[in-house]
Design a protein around this motif. Structure first.
Motif, PDB file in Angstrom:
ATOM      1  N   SER A  87      -5.292   1.584   4.069  1.00 29.60           N
ATOM      2  CA  SER A  87      -4.703   0.318   3.613  1.00 29.60           C
ATOM      3  C   SER A  87      -5.575  -0.895   3.934  1.00 29.60           C
ATOM      4  O   SER A  87      -5.304  -1.990   3.448  1.00 29.60           O
ATOM      5  CB  SER A  87      -3.322   0.119   4.253  1.00 29.60           C
TER       6      SER A  87
ATOM      7  N   TYR B 106      -3.684  -4.906   6.096  1.00 26.88           N
ATOM      8  CA  TYR B 106      -3.702  -3.577   6.700  1.00 26.88           C
ATOM      9  C   TYR B 106      -2.276  -3.160   7.045  1.00 26.88           C
ATOM     10  O   TYR B 106      -1.372  -3.986   7.156  1.00 26.88           O
ATOM     11  CB  TYR B 106      -4.542  -3.585   7.987  1.00 26.88           C
ATOM     12  N   THR B 107      -2.094  -1.862   7.255  1.00 23.67           N
ATOM     13  CA  THR B 107      -0.838  -1.329   7.778  1.00 23.67           C
ATOM     14  C   THR B 107      -1.068  -1.018   9.247  1.00 23.67           C
ATOM     15  O   THR B 107      -2.081  -0.408   9.607  1.00 23.67           O
ATOM     16  CB  THR B 107      -0.428  -0.049   7.031  1.00 23.67           C
TER      17      THR B 107
ATOM     18  N   GLU C 149      -8.050  -3.697   3.726  1.00 21.15           N
ATOM     19  CA  GLU C 149      -8.719  -4.327   2.582  1.00 21.15           C
ATOM     20  C   GLU C 149      -8.826  -5.837   2.822  1.00 21.15           C
ATOM     21  O   GLU C 149      -7.895  -6.453   3.323  1.00 21.15           O
ATOM     22  CB  GLU C 149      -7.914  -4.077   1.317  1.00 21.15           C
TER      23      GLU C 149
ATOM     24  N   PRO D 210       0.823  -1.220   0.000  1.00 16.76           N
ATOM     25  CA  PRO D 210       0.000   0.000   0.000  1.00 16.76           C
ATOM     26  C   PRO D 210       0.852   1.264   0.000  1.00 16.76           C
ATOM     27  O   PRO D 210       2.082   1.207   0.106  1.00 16.76           O
ATOM     28  CB  PRO D 210      -0.762  -0.124   1.322  1.00 16.76           C
TER      29      PRO D 210
END
Length: 190
Positions: free
Chosen positions: A79, A90-91, A81, A51
């Motif tokens: 981020s 994710y971050t 998803e 991302p």
């Protein structure tokens, strides 16, 4: 006298053979899996794209039930998803009280005991793919990152269904920091 005994034994053995063919009992071992059950498709992970670097305005603080006090954890909303493969990616940002940050791009599978994988680490405003992190790891309470367990247990996955929540519910629950009480007991304990 031998002939009548032989005839009697022969007729008894024939009766026993026909009786065993009509018996309601199973005389051999049964198959472990019924023939009507077919093996499912083997799970495969989809393609993963790194991302964009997280922006402060997109960070949502993760409310921890049992935090370690050393870090405040944030999830980058931009981020977040869920892929077609069922992995929630994710971050995550772990911020120390000094302001130093550890940033990683990860994925969680909503399996009964949870699994995670780190795809990349943040360095100098860019993501660098993680090396040697090709395998999925179990999510445990005694790990260095307590946010993973909270994300898996409360925010990203639906308890007892072992599937990702809809994205709007994930974001709503993260922003509110509250999890419905009825859902708190759904996952298996470690």
């Amino acid at each position: 006298m031998r002939l009548p005994c032989l005839i009697l034994l022969l007729s008894l053995s024939m009766m026993a053979a026909s009786a065993s063919a009509e018996s309601p009992f199973v005389f051999g071992p049964e198959e472990v899996v019924p023939k009507s059950i077919k093996p499912g498709e083997k799970w495969t992970e989809g393609a993963v794209n790194l991302p964009a670097w997280p922006r402060d305005k997109d960070l949502i603080e993760i409310n921890l039930d049992h935090g370690d006090g050393r870090f405040t954890y944030y999830l980058d909303r931009a981020s977040l998803e869920t892929g077609r493969d069922g992995v929630v990616r994710y971050t995550i940002v772990a911020e120390a009280s000094s302001g130093a940050r550890n940033i990683s791009f990860e994925g969680i599978r909503c399996t009964p005991n949870g699994a995670y994988r780190i795809y990349a680490f943040g360095h100098n405003d860019r993501f660098k793919p993680a090396t040697g992190a090709d395998d999925w790891q179990p999510i445990t309470r005694s790990q260095d990152n307590p946010a993973r367990e909270e994300l898996w247990r409360h925010y990203l996955c639906v308890p007892r269904l072992f599937k990702p929540r809809p994205e709007r519910d994930q974001v709503r629950m993260l922003r509110s920091g509250r999890v419905p009480e009825i859902e708190n007991s759904g996952f298996l304990t470690n």
